[in-house]
Design a protein around this motif. Sequence first.
Motif, PDB file in Angstrom:
ATOM      1  N   VAL A 221      76.840 -40.558  40.401  1.00 40.12           N
ATOM      2  CA  VAL A 221      77.274 -39.763  41.198  1.00 40.12           C
ATOM      3  C   VAL A 221      76.106 -38.755  41.472  1.00 40.12           C
ATOM      4  O   VAL A 221      75.237 -38.734  40.708  1.00 40.12           O
ATOM      5  N   ILE A 222      76.181 -37.798  42.457  1.00 39.54           N
ATOM      6  CA  ILE A 222      75.067 -36.815  42.640  1.00 39.54           C
ATOM      7  C   ILE A 222      75.841 -35.478  42.225  1.00 39.54           C
ATOM      8  O   ILE A 222      76.931 -35.224  42.797  1.00 39.54           O
ATOM      9  N   TYR A 223      75.305 -34.700  41.385  1.00 38.66           N
ATOM     10  CA  TYR A 223      75.831 -33.502  41.121  1.00 38.66           C
ATOM     11  C   TYR A 223      75.301 -32.475  41.815  1.00 38.66           C
ATOM     12  O   TYR A 223      73.949 -32.279  41.933  1.00 38.66           O
ATOM     13  N   VAL A 224      76.205 -31.455  42.256  1.00 33.86           N
ATOM     14  CA  VAL A 224      75.858 -30.246  42.874  1.00 33.86           C
ATOM     15  C   VAL A 224      76.508 -29.088  42.391  1.00 33.86           C
ATOM     16  O   VAL A 224      77.752 -29.168  42.437  1.00 33.86           O
ATOM     17  N   ASP A 225      75.736 -28.147  42.108  1.00 29.93           N
ATOM     18  CA  ASP A 225      76.242 -26.977  41.473  1.00 29.93           C
ATOM     19  C   ASP A 225      76.964 -25.684  42.132  1.00 29.93           C
ATOM     20  O   ASP A 225      76.193 -24.705  42.524  1.00 29.93           O
ATOM     21  N   GLN A 226      78.085 -26.179  42.953  1.00 27.35           N
ATOM     22  CA  GLN A 226      78.671 -25.173  43.656  1.00 27.35           C
ATOM     23  C   GLN A 226      80.073 -25.617  43.791  1.00 27.35           C
ATOM     24  O   GLN A 226      80.623 -26.814  43.702  1.00 27.35           O
ATOM     25  N   ASP A 227      81.028 -24.829  44.162  1.00 27.06           N
ATOM     26  CA  ASP A 227      82.449 -25.292  44.720  1.00 27.06           C
ATOM     27  C   ASP A 227      82.481 -25.896  46.010  1.00 27.06           C
ATOM     28  O   ASP A 227      81.792 -25.570  47.002  1.00 27.06           O
ATOM     29  N   ILE A 228      83.206 -26.980  46.098  1.00 27.57           N
ATOM     30  CA  ILE A 228      83.267 -27.410  47.392  1.00 27.57           C
ATOM     31  C   ILE A 228      84.499 -27.489  48.199  1.00 27.57           C
ATOM     32  O   ILE A 228      84.559 -27.533  49.491  1.00 27.57           O
ATOM     33  N   LEU A 229      85.583 -27.286  47.568  1.00 26.62           N
ATOM     34  CA  LEU A 229      86.983 -27.321  48.230  1.00 26.62           C
ATOM     35  C   LEU A 229      87.179 -26.279  49.353  1.00 26.62           C
ATOM     36  O   LEU A 229      87.854 -26.466  50.245  1.00 26.62           O
ATOM     37  N   PRO A 230      86.970 -25.145  49.013  1.00 19.25           N
ATOM     38  CA  PRO A 230      87.129 -24.196  50.002  1.00 19.25           C
ATOM     39  C   PRO A 230      86.277 -24.224  51.180  1.00 19.25           C
ATOM     40  O   PRO A 230      86.594 -24.055  52.347  1.00 19.25           O
ATOM     41  N   GLU A 231      85.158 -24.853  51.005  1.00 21.10           N
ATOM     42  CA  GLU A 231      84.019 -25.328  52.165  1.00 21.10           C
ATOM     43  C   GLU A 231      84.688 -26.192  52.959  1.00 21.10           C
ATOM     44  O   GLU A 231      84.527 -26.189  54.046  1.00 21.10           O
ATOM     45  N   MET A 232      85.194 -27.291  52.343  1.00 24.45           N
ATOM     46  CA  MET A 232      85.563 -28.373  52.842  1.00 24.45           C
ATOM     47  C   MET A 232      86.750 -27.934  53.779  1.00 24.45           C
ATOM     48  O   MET A 232      87.012 -28.332  54.999  1.00 24.45           O
ATOM     49  N   GLU A 233      87.627 -27.096  53.442  1.00 19.96           N
ATOM     50  CA  GLU A 233      88.843 -26.756  54.000  1.00 19.96           C
ATOM     51  C   GLU A 233      88.525 -25.907  55.270  1.00 19.96           C
ATOM     52  O   GLU A 233      89.108 -25.808  56.157  1.00 19.96           O
ATOM     53  N   LYS A 234      87.460 -25.071  55.068  1.00 20.97           N
ATOM     54  CA  LYS A 234      86.895 -24.156  55.920  1.00 20.97           C
ATOM     55  C   LYS A 234      86.485 -25.116  57.111  1.00 20.97           C
ATOM     56  O   LYS A 234      86.831 -24.752  58.355  1.00 20.97           O
ATOM     57  N   ILE A 235      85.544 -25.890  56.832  1.00 20.37           N
ATOM     58  CA  ILE A 235      85.064 -26.990  57.912  1.00 20.37           C
ATOM     59  C   ILE A 235      86.184 -27.699  58.623  1.00 20.37           C
ATOM     60  O   ILE A 235      86.142 -27.724  59.658  1.00 20.37           O
ATOM     61  N   GLU A 236      86.943 -28.287  58.075  1.00 12.91           N
ATOM     62  CA  GLU A 236      88.117 -28.916  58.541  1.00 12.91           C
ATOM     63  C   GLU A 236      89.044 -28.081  59.522  1.00 12.91           C
ATOM     64  O   GLU A 236      89.352 -28.629  60.489  1.00 12.91           O
ATOM     65  N   LYS A 237      89.477 -27.101  58.917  1.00 15.52           N
ATOM     66  CA  LYS A 237      90.225 -26.071  59.808  1.00 15.52           C
ATOM     67  C   LYS A 237      89.405 -25.774  61.151  1.00 15.52           C
ATOM     68  O   LYS A 237      89.953 -25.740  62.329  1.00 15.52           O
ATOM     69  N   GLU A 238      88.333 -25.400  61.101  1.00 16.07           N
ATOM     70  CA  GLU A 238      87.329 -25.125  62.031  1.00 16.07           C
ATOM     71  C   GLU A 238      87.217 -26.228  63.211  1.00 16.07           C
ATOM     72  O   GLU A 238      87.293 -26.337  64.142  1.00 16.07           O
ATOM     73  N   PHE A 239      87.170 -27.470  62.581  1.00 12.81           N
ATOM     74  CA  PHE A 239      87.060 -28.597  62.969  1.00 12.81           C
ATOM     75  C   PHE A 239      88.458 -28.906  64.027  1.00 12.81           C
ATOM     76  O   PHE A 239      88.467 -29.225  65.316  1.00 12.81           O
ATOM     77  N   GLN A 240      89.522 -28.574  63.507  1.00  6.59           N
ATOM     78  CA  GLN A 240      90.707 -28.664  63.887  1.00  6.59           C
ATOM     79  C   GLN A 240      90.925 -27.734  64.934  1.00  6.59           C
ATOM     80  O   GLN A 240      91.588 -28.191  66.110  1.00  6.59           O
ATOM     81  N   ASN A 241      90.686 -26.557  64.580  1.00  8.44           N
ATOM     82  CA  ASN A 241      90.661 -25.397  65.902  1.00  8.44           C
ATOM     83  C   ASN A 241      90.025 -26.125  67.196  1.00  8.44           C
ATOM     84  O   ASN A 241      90.238 -25.325  67.957  1.00  8.44           O
ATOM     85  N   ASP A 242      88.590 -26.644  66.727  1.00  8.23           N
ATOM     86  CA  ASP A 242      87.879 -26.897  67.897  1.00  8.23           C
ATOM     87  C   ASP A 242      88.416 -28.043  68.589  1.00  8.23           C
ATOM     88  O   ASP A 242      88.568 -28.173  69.974  1.00  8.23           O
ATOM     89  N   LEU A 243      89.169 -29.023  67.926  1.00  7.99           N
ATOM     90  CA  LEU A 243      89.962 -29.872  68.721  1.00  7.99           C
ATOM     91  C   LEU A 243      91.266 -29.305  69.289  1.00  7.99           C
ATOM     92  O   LEU A 243      91.404 -29.728  70.653  1.00  7.99           O
ATOM     93  N   ASN A 244      91.387 -28.537  68.778  1.00  4.57           N
ATOM     94  CA  ASN A 244      92.953 -27.869  69.736  1.00  4.57           C
ATOM     95  C   ASN A 244      92.375 -27.176  70.922  1.00  4.57           C
ATOM     96  O   ASN A 244      93.158 -27.198  72.045  1.00  4.57           O
ATOM     97  N   PHE A 245      91.156 -26.590  70.604  1.00  2.00           N
ATOM     98  CA  PHE A 245      90.431 -25.868  71.806  1.00  2.00           C
ATOM     99  C   PHE A 245      90.342 -26.847  72.784  1.00  2.00           C
ATOM    100  O   PHE A 245      90.413 -26.595  74.048  1.00  2.00           O
ATOM    101  N   ARG A 246      89.462 -28.065  72.405  1.00  2.00           N
ATOM    102  CA  ARG A 246      89.162 -28.990  73.386  1.00  2.00           C
ATOM    103  C   ARG A 246      90.341 -29.427  74.137  1.00  2.00           C
ATOM    104  O   ARG A 246      90.295 -29.970  75.438  1.00  2.00           O
ATOM    105  N   ALA A 247      91.553 -29.770  73.453  1.00  2.25           N
ATOM    106  CA  ALA A 247      92.609 -30.303  73.994  1.00  2.25           C
ATOM    107  C   ALA A 247      93.182 -29.407  75.027  1.00  2.25           C
ATOM    108  O   ALA A 247      93.763 -29.792  76.162  1.00  2.25           O
TER     109      ALA A 247
END
Length: 612
Positions: A221-247
């Motif tokens: 695996v590749i090790y990364v010294d940071q937390d990822i879950l909050p960032e993933m949730e933020k990115i996916e929320k923004e992505f979903q908001n973008d989808l809703n906006f485009r819809a």
Amino acid sequence: MAKNIYFIFIAILFIFLVFGLGASFAAERSYSIPSINMDLYLQADGTLHVKETIHYSFSGTFNGVYRDIPIRDQAKLENIKISTPGVYSNYNITDQGSNKHITIYLYSDPAKTIPISNRDVDIIIEYDFLNVIRFYNDMAELQYKLVGEGWAVKVGKVNAKVYFASSDGVKFWFNPPTTVANYSWQGNTLQLTSKEIRQGQFFEVRMAIPKNQFASNPPNVIYVDQDILPEMEKIEKEFQNDLNFRANVYSLITVLMLLACFIPLILYLKYGRDPKIDYNAEYERDIPTDDPPAVVNAISGKILGKEVGKPDMDGFRATILDLIRRDYLILHENHSNEDKHHSLSLKINRLKFNSFKDPVELWNFEIDIINFLSHFEEKDGLIYLDKFKKELKNRVFMIENSESQSGNEFHTFYELYKMWKKDVVNQFLNDERMAQLFIKKGDKYLKFFAGIGLIVSIFVFFASALDTLPEAKYALISSLILILVSLTSFIMPQKIAGHWTTYGEEYDAKWHNFAKYLQDFSLIKKYPPESIETWDKYLVYACALGIADKVAESMEMIIPQKEIGGNVYPFFYFGGYSNLSSGLNSGMSAAMGGAGGGGAGGGAGGGGGGAF
């Protein structure tokens, strides 16, 4: 002659067979990918074991298939295995840039000499991906493209299974989310099915996985010294908001474009309805006004889509006929050698200028006609109409111009025709005169709408055609509707959205009723013109109104052959008009033909494939 026809027939048949067989061969040789099955196994050491089963359906003969697998960042691809149940195969693997390029040759026989043909084949590719799972402080992440953008044909659907040590705490997202048909947990296995994936599109899954599902300090695996879950949730929320906006944008655009399709109707109701007049006559037996035929043509000509106040080729021809009627142009009759005195042997295929008529008395647009025809005058002073078509097609005209440095300018027939139109408008149909006849405001608004509608609908068409959102499909359909409405609005006659003034409506109605009289054989037979000279004048205006041929046919049935006279009618009867009209049409065609005038990307997997 018979041999020539025979060889032409053979040549046409040969071309038909070559291209026909070629087209048939091309049409018969095709393939599709109805589905791809994907199995992703997460190993304790961080390795991702992938099994792809690609279902091909071949129509025609094929040598094999290929598969490109991208290797990004620190990832490694190992232990590649290929199997082709039911068919014989060879394969080789090469590096092409950042891709592993796998070429698989398929055969129908054990000797591996006959390519496969007309059958379904399953291609199974297994491999281990190392360093595609990232280990963060809080979670492990896997972003994997089940289908990349590089497939040569669309993929009917993807059936995927992701095997975890436990389903507890696993979070996942699909990009684009509209591509997922359904998904569910079956024990510790995430199962999903996609919708059709068009060529050039992708489908990926992104997962946040508890680290306790792997061994302690897994090596692959590749090790990364940071937390990822909050960032993933933020990115996916923004992505979903973008989808809703485009819809929402697509939905709004769909409604607006469909409403815009009613704008032409609104413009017609507001600007296009003509005023009511007291004129109620059913037909007109006499010429309604004293306007020159080119002017009548510009105002009341019948060609679909013509601009009110602008003459067309019917007006150009009618002006020539009027010059013949008024003796500025004289018919030159050549008798046959067999019977020089029989009236039916006359052939009107020549014109000459009348030296006793002074062109200075003519309007500028009529002088334009005289100058135009003078280019065809030969040494004997005659204009040969049977040569007119051939000569006009390739002729360039030299016109005197005092403003030019050389004193002369060269023009095509189309440019001369535009100069003639301009002179008609300048002398008889300026803005002040047209304002008395016709109001163009509604048509100007309609053409503006058509331009904006085309620009907007074409932009929306291409934007929505590449989008997977369901709302994009409705925007695509509405854009096609608006394109059709806009194109129709462009070619719609001015008289639809514009409207006549009271004076103009009566003017047009009288000329319309005069045309009605000329085209009604029973009426014209019951109330014929009083003289051949009147017939001639009627024919001139019939030409301006676009009905000359029909009126000439009526005259032929009414006037006895022994009474054929005048200037214009014999010109029709003996074929002069046909030669003139054919030449003008040919010249116009030639002149005009020559005129210049969200969480996407970044993960493992993907790539593409195809057949050869």
